[in-house]
Motif scaffolding. Structure first.
Motif, PDB file in Angstrom:
ATOM      1  N   LYS A  64       0.721  -1.353   0.102  1.00 56.57           N
ATOM      2  CA  LYS A  64       0.090  -0.059   0.081  1.00 56.57           C
ATOM      3  C   LYS A  64       0.790   1.056  -0.041  1.00 56.57           C
ATOM      4  O   LYS A  64       2.119   1.396   0.607  1.00 56.57           O
ATOM      5  CB  LYS A  64      -0.869  -0.032   1.263  1.00 56.57           C
ATOM      6  CG  LYS A  64      -1.616  -1.085   1.295  1.00 56.57           C
ATOM      7  CD  LYS A  64      -2.726  -1.472   0.241  1.00 56.57           C
ATOM      8  CE  LYS A  64      -3.767  -2.638   0.383  1.00 56.57           C
ATOM      9  NZ  LYS A  64      -4.714  -2.775  -0.859  1.00 56.57           N
ATOM     10  N   LEU A  65       0.338   2.419  -0.723  1.00 60.62           N
ATOM     11  CA  LEU A  65       0.947   3.664  -0.596  1.00 60.62           C
ATOM     12  C   LEU A  65       0.424   4.088   0.712  1.00 60.62           C
ATOM     13  O   LEU A  65      -0.683   4.216   1.113  1.00 60.62           O
ATOM     14  CB  LEU A  65       0.573   4.529  -1.789  1.00 60.62           C
ATOM     15  CG  LEU A  65       1.115   3.757  -2.981  1.00 60.62           C
ATOM     16  CD1 LEU A  65       0.547   4.813  -4.365  1.00 60.62           C
ATOM     17  CD2 LEU A  65       2.507   3.730  -3.191  1.00 60.62           C
ATOM     18  N   GLU A  66       1.403   5.309   1.082  1.00 59.34           N
ATOM     19  CA  GLU A  66       0.868   6.096   2.491  1.00 59.34           C
ATOM     20  C   GLU A  66       1.589   7.286   2.353  1.00 59.34           C
ATOM     21  O   GLU A  66       2.716   7.692   1.707  1.00 59.34           O
ATOM     22  CB  GLU A  66       1.290   5.362   3.817  1.00 59.34           C
ATOM     23  CG  GLU A  66       2.834   5.410   3.934  1.00 59.34           C
ATOM     24  CD  GLU A  66       3.073   5.052   5.518  1.00 59.34           C
ATOM     25  OE1 GLU A  66       2.271   5.130   6.139  1.00 59.34           O
ATOM     26  OE2 GLU A  66       4.293   4.760   5.674  1.00 59.34           O
ATOM     27  N   THR A  67       1.019   8.493   2.992  1.00 61.91           N
ATOM     28  CA  THR A  67       1.423   9.832   3.186  1.00 61.91           C
ATOM     29  C   THR A  67       1.741   9.855   4.569  1.00 61.91           C
ATOM     30  O   THR A  67       0.872   9.567   5.403  1.00 61.91           O
ATOM     31  CB  THR A  67       0.403  10.614   2.701  1.00 61.91           C
ATOM     32  OG1 THR A  67       0.367  10.717   1.366  1.00 61.91           O
ATOM     33  CG2 THR A  67       1.144  12.113   2.900  1.00 61.91           C
ATOM     34  N   ILE A  68       3.086  10.230   5.078  1.00 67.31           N
ATOM     35  CA  ILE A  68       3.230  10.119   6.559  1.00 67.31           C
ATOM     36  C   ILE A  68       2.769  11.364   7.184  1.00 67.31           C
ATOM     37  O   ILE A  68       2.516  12.395   6.644  1.00 67.31           O
ATOM     38  CB  ILE A  68       4.839  10.471   6.417  1.00 67.31           C
ATOM     39  CG1 ILE A  68       5.737   9.200   6.070  1.00 67.31           C
ATOM     40  CG2 ILE A  68       5.359  10.583   8.027  1.00 67.31           C
ATOM     41  CD1 ILE A  68       7.124   9.226   5.929  1.00 67.31           C
ATOM     42  N   ASP A  69       1.948  10.891   8.313  1.00 68.50           N
ATOM     43  CA  ASP A  69       1.409  11.861   8.899  1.00 68.50           C
ATOM     44  C   ASP A  69       2.154  12.783   9.619  1.00 68.50           C
ATOM     45  O   ASP A  69       3.240  12.286  10.358  1.00 68.50           O
ATOM     46  CB  ASP A  69       0.436  11.261   9.995  1.00 68.50           C
ATOM     47  CG  ASP A  69      -0.388  12.287  10.764  1.00 68.50           C
ATOM     48  OD1 ASP A  69      -0.249  13.556  10.839  1.00 68.50           O
ATOM     49  OD2 ASP A  69      -1.272  11.769  11.477  1.00 68.50           O
ATOM     50  N   PRO A  70       2.457  14.213   9.456  1.00 72.52           N
ATOM     51  CA  PRO A  70       3.199  15.219  10.258  1.00 72.52           C
ATOM     52  C   PRO A  70       3.196  15.132  11.848  1.00 72.52           C
ATOM     53  O   PRO A  70       4.210  15.492  12.229  1.00 72.52           O
ATOM     54  CB  PRO A  70       2.962  16.435   9.583  1.00 72.52           C
ATOM     55  CG  PRO A  70       1.626  16.456   8.981  1.00 72.52           C
ATOM     56  CD  PRO A  70       1.419  15.172   8.551  1.00 72.52           C
ATOM     57  N   ASN A  71       2.112  14.788  12.324  1.00 72.98           N
ATOM     58  CA  ASN A  71       1.720  14.482  13.801  1.00 72.98           C
ATOM     59  C   ASN A  71       2.075  13.149  14.196  1.00 72.98           C
ATOM     60  O   ASN A  71       2.161  13.011  15.491  1.00 72.98           O
ATOM     61  CB  ASN A  71       0.398  14.960  13.784  1.00 72.98           C
ATOM     62  CG  ASN A  71      -0.003  16.309  13.689  1.00 72.98           C
ATOM     63  OD1 ASN A  71       0.702  17.356  13.926  1.00 72.98           O
ATOM     64  ND2 ASN A  71      -1.139  16.383  12.781  1.00 72.98           N
ATOM     65  N   GLU A  72       2.551  12.177  13.391  1.00 75.70           N
ATOM     66  CA  GLU A  72       2.874  10.861  14.002  1.00 75.70           C
ATOM     67  C   GLU A  72       4.307  11.011  14.982  1.00 75.70           C
ATOM     68  O   GLU A  72       5.330  11.729  14.202  1.00 75.70           O
ATOM     69  CB  GLU A  72       2.904   9.896  12.864  1.00 75.70           C
ATOM     70  CG  GLU A  72       3.585   8.419  13.389  1.00 75.70           C
ATOM     71  CD  GLU A  72       3.721   7.495  12.124  1.00 75.70           C
ATOM     72  OE1 GLU A  72       3.803   6.426  12.636  1.00 75.70           O
ATOM     73  OE2 GLU A  72       3.032   7.924  11.114  1.00 75.70           O
ATOM     74  N   ALA A  73       4.259  10.583  15.858  1.00 72.21           N
ATOM     75  CA  ALA A  73       5.503  10.423  16.719  1.00 72.21           C
ATOM     76  C   ALA A  73       6.637   9.544  16.220  1.00 72.21           C
ATOM     77  O   ALA A  73       6.366   8.490  15.587  1.00 72.21           O
ATOM     78  CB  ALA A  73       5.026   9.821  18.175  1.00 72.21           C
ATOM     79  N   ILE A  74       7.912  10.030  16.416  1.00 74.40           N
ATOM     80  CA  ILE A  74       8.943   9.226  15.678  1.00 74.40           C
ATOM     81  C   ILE A  74       9.566   8.410  16.750  1.00 74.40           C
ATOM     82  O   ILE A  74       9.616   8.808  17.852  1.00 74.40           O
ATOM     83  CB  ILE A  74      10.062  10.175  15.173  1.00 74.40           C
ATOM     84  CG1 ILE A  74       9.667  11.180  14.200  1.00 74.40           C
ATOM     85  CG2 ILE A  74      11.292   9.483  14.778  1.00 74.40           C
ATOM     86  CD1 ILE A  74      10.515  12.296  13.842  1.00 74.40           C
ATOM     87  N   ALA A  75       9.583   7.254  16.392  1.00 70.88           N
ATOM     88  CA  ALA A  75      10.068   6.212  17.601  1.00 70.88           C
ATOM     89  C   ALA A  75      11.704   6.452  17.454  1.00 70.88           C
ATOM     90  O   ALA A  75      12.421   6.656  16.578  1.00 70.88           O
ATOM     91  CB  ALA A  75       9.862   4.787  16.893  1.00 70.88           C
TER      92      ALA A  75
END
Length: 299
Positions: A64-75
């Protein structure tokens, strides 16, 4: 038909000859009633349709294609054994023959399985499996006995071993994947790349196949390699081995009497700072009875 298997094969689904061979093999195992109800021509046609669906639909929709959510926390980077083994990343440690690589990696395994900080920073205990393609079981057992004593482990070390001397990676990868699926936060230690049995190590195809196989485990892995005879400063084989590793560690070794000094030099570091070279000393008994101590050493 009732869960019965009439034929199976590993084949190129795009080749009609391969599909036809499988259909004929399966039809030959049909009983009289099934042959009357489901002809060889119908079987071949249905197999053609299935393979076309796989090529046209399934293969085009697997990822699947995705666009990274700018609010997603970076591990954050999570070390399992700092600074050499990262969670869900691959490390290759290489050094000359007889330099102490296997002893060192077995010590790392025991430290990680028990959360020991004697020699390295180990934040917490994690599952570890040591895949032994190189040595006899008796050799690994004898070394663990000495390492448990040196590291102060009473009872089991907690390290799981998979002994497959002379078998190669293709023979064990299925079992290793099963372990990794059950232990995604664990570490697979492979001893060694030279015994993986994937083909000529200087071939880019072999290097890519090895890295893809290890990365498909979806957990942290540490593999032992060797340098070429004429240059001890890099891993023997295709550049694809080093291109696929996240952390590359060179082990340098020197013997003085009954003490073997080793230096651990990080030569590749993805997404982490290069740590300073670390030094350890392995002390062996004068009577050749084996290891008596491992300690942090000076240059």
């Amino acid at each position: 038909s009732g869960g019965q298997v009439f034929g199976h094969d590993t084949f190129n689904i795009g080749r009609s000859e391969d599909r036809g061979r499988l259909a004929r093999r399966a039809e030959a195992n049909f009983g009289t009633l099934l042959k009357a109800a489901y002809s060889k021509d119908n079987l071949g046609h249905d197999l053609d349709l299935l393979c076309l669906w796989i090529i046209r639909e399934y293969e085009q929709s697997r990822f699947k294609l995705e666009t990274i959510d700018p609010n997603e926390a970076i591990a954050p980077n999570t070390f399992l054994l700092k600074p050499y083994i990262l969670l869900n990343a691959g490390t290759i440690l290489f050094g000359e023959e007889g330099g102490g690589k296997s002893y060192l990696c077995q010590a790392m395994a025991i430290c990680m399985a028990n959360g020991l900080n004697h020699l390295w920073h180990v934040p917490q205990a994690v599952p570890v499996v040591y895949v032994n393609l190189e040595r006899s079981r008796d050799s690994m057992l004898a070394r663990e006995v000495k390492l448990r004593d040196v590291l102060g482990i009473m009872g089991t070390s907690g390290v799981q071993y998979m002994h497959a001397r002379g078998r190669g990676l293709p023979s064990v990868i299925g079992s290793v994947r099963g372990w990794a699926k059950a232990n995604p936060d664990g570490v697979v230690i492979l001893d060694s790349i030279s015994r993986a049995g994937l083909g000529d190590l200087v071939s880019n195809e072999t290097g890519n196949l090895f890295v893809d196989s290890m990365n498909s485990l979806n957990c942290a892995w540490l593999a032992i390699g060797h340098p070429p005879r004429d240059n001890k400063n890099h891993l023997y084989g295709s550049m694809m081995f080093s291109a696929g590793e996240d952390i590359g560690v060179q082990l340098l070794s020197e013997r003085q009497g009954s003490t073997r000094g080793v230096a651990l030099k990080v030569v590749k570091a993805n997404d982490i700072a290069f740590p300073p070279t670390a030094f350890l000393a392995f002390e062996f008994a004068e009577d050749n009875s084996g290891l008596t101590d491992i300690r942090v050493a000076g240059r």
